[in-house]
Design a protein around this motif. Structure first.
Motif, mmCIF file in Angstrom:
data_model
loop_
_atom_site.group_PDB
_atom_site.id
_atom_site.type_symbol
_atom_site.label_atom_id
_atom_site.label_comp_id
_atom_site.label_asym_id
_atom_site.label_seq_id
_atom_site.Cartn_x
_atom_site.Cartn_y
_atom_site.Cartn_z
ATOM 1 N N UNK A 1 0.831 -1.205 0.000
ATOM 2 C CA UNK A 1 0.000 0.000 0.000
ATOM 3 C C UNK A 1 0.864 1.253 0.000
ATOM 4 N N UNK A 2 1.920 1.239 0.785
ATOM 5 C CA UNK A 2 2.823 2.384 0.862
ATOM 6 C C UNK A 2 3.414 2.703 -0.512
ATOM 7 N N UNK A 3 3.947 1.692 -1.185
ATOM 8 C CA UNK A 3 4.578 1.894 -2.494
ATOM 9 C C UNK A 3 3.571 2.427 -3.513
ATOM 10 N N UNK A 4 2.415 1.802 -3.566
ATOM 11 C CA UNK A 4 1.439 2.168 -4.594
ATOM 12 C C UNK A 4 0.788 3.527 -4.334
ATOM 13 N N UNK A 5 0.475 3.823 -3.089
ATOM 14 C CA UNK A 5 -0.153 5.113 -2.781
ATOM 15 C C UNK A 5 0.863 6.248 -2.909
ATOM 16 N N UNK A 6 2.109 6.017 -2.514
ATOM 17 C CA UNK A 6 3.143 7.047 -2.700
ATOM 18 C C UNK A 6 3.288 7.370 -4.187
ATOM 19 N N UNK A 7 3.229 6.350 -5.023
ATOM 20 C CA UNK A 7 3.320 6.587 -6.466
ATOM 21 C C UNK A 7 2.119 7.394 -6.966
ATOM 22 N N UNK A 8 0.922 7.026 -6.508
ATOM 23 C CA UNK A 8 -0.283 7.769 -6.905
ATOM 24 C C UNK A 8 -0.218 9.227 -6.452
ATOM 25 N N UNK A 9 0.226 9.428 -5.223
ATOM 26 C CA UNK A 9 0.241 10.767 -4.626
ATOM 27 C C UNK A 9 1.455 11.593 -5.056
#
Length: 175
Positions: A53-61
């Motif tokens: 979740x951290x990796x994917x949301x950081x990429x989105x944000x």
């Protein structure tokens, strides 16, 4: 805030609750035990739920990962940098996974979910509909990616609760 955003936030916030329940009173050796010596350990499941979740949301944000900004490798005692998140790991890599501080893994999941919630609060329904990945059929929207990360965390927390019942016969989930 729209109903869709409220539901995403509510769903995201459930995983840390399960992580805390599963880790309460959990001895470190049990946290690293792999049921049948081939399944994922509780510690690995919590770490992976947070990492993906951290990796994917950081990429989105468009932000730095919570893993790095919060110095979670140090705090959890996990010897893996931000390139690791668990996808595609071998049985040997999962077996070698160790965390020095099991409650800190739950803290990391909580911090990651808070970053997810903070990000979701910046979005609109139109943002959720934006296609962010055309390599899939159908193409993936921002909303779909968020649901995917939340669902992945929820499934892994269910696995962690089940694993706890396998490695600690006296433990009973409160639900």
């Amino acid at each position: 805030m729209t109903a869709a955003l409220t539901i995403l936030i509510d769903a995201a916030q459930r995983a840390p609750e399960v992580a805390r329940m599963v880790t309460e009173g959990l001895p470190p050796e049990a946290a690293h035990e792999r049921p049948a010596d081939r399944q994922n350990s509780i510690a690995w499941l919590i770490w992976h739920a947070a990492r993906q979740q951290d990796v994917q949301v950081a990429e989105l944000a468009g932000t730095a990962q919570v893993w790095d900004t919060g110095k979670w490798a140090e705090r959890t005692g996990v010897d893996r940098d931000s390139r690791w998140m668990g996808f595609g790991e071998s049985t040997e890599e999962v077996a070698a996974f160790r965390a020095g501080d099991i409650p800190a893994l739950a803290d990391y999941l909580d911090a990651t979910v808070q970053a997810t919630v903070d990000y979701v609060r910046t979005l609109s329904d139109e943002d959720l509909d934006e296609v962010i990945d055309h390599t899939w059929e159908p193409p993936v929207t921002r909303g779909t990616r968020l649901v995917s990360t939340i669902d992945d965390a929820a499934q892994h927390m269910g696995q962690a609760a089940y694993a706890r019942s396998l490695v600690d016969a006296d433990w009973k989930a409160p639900y």
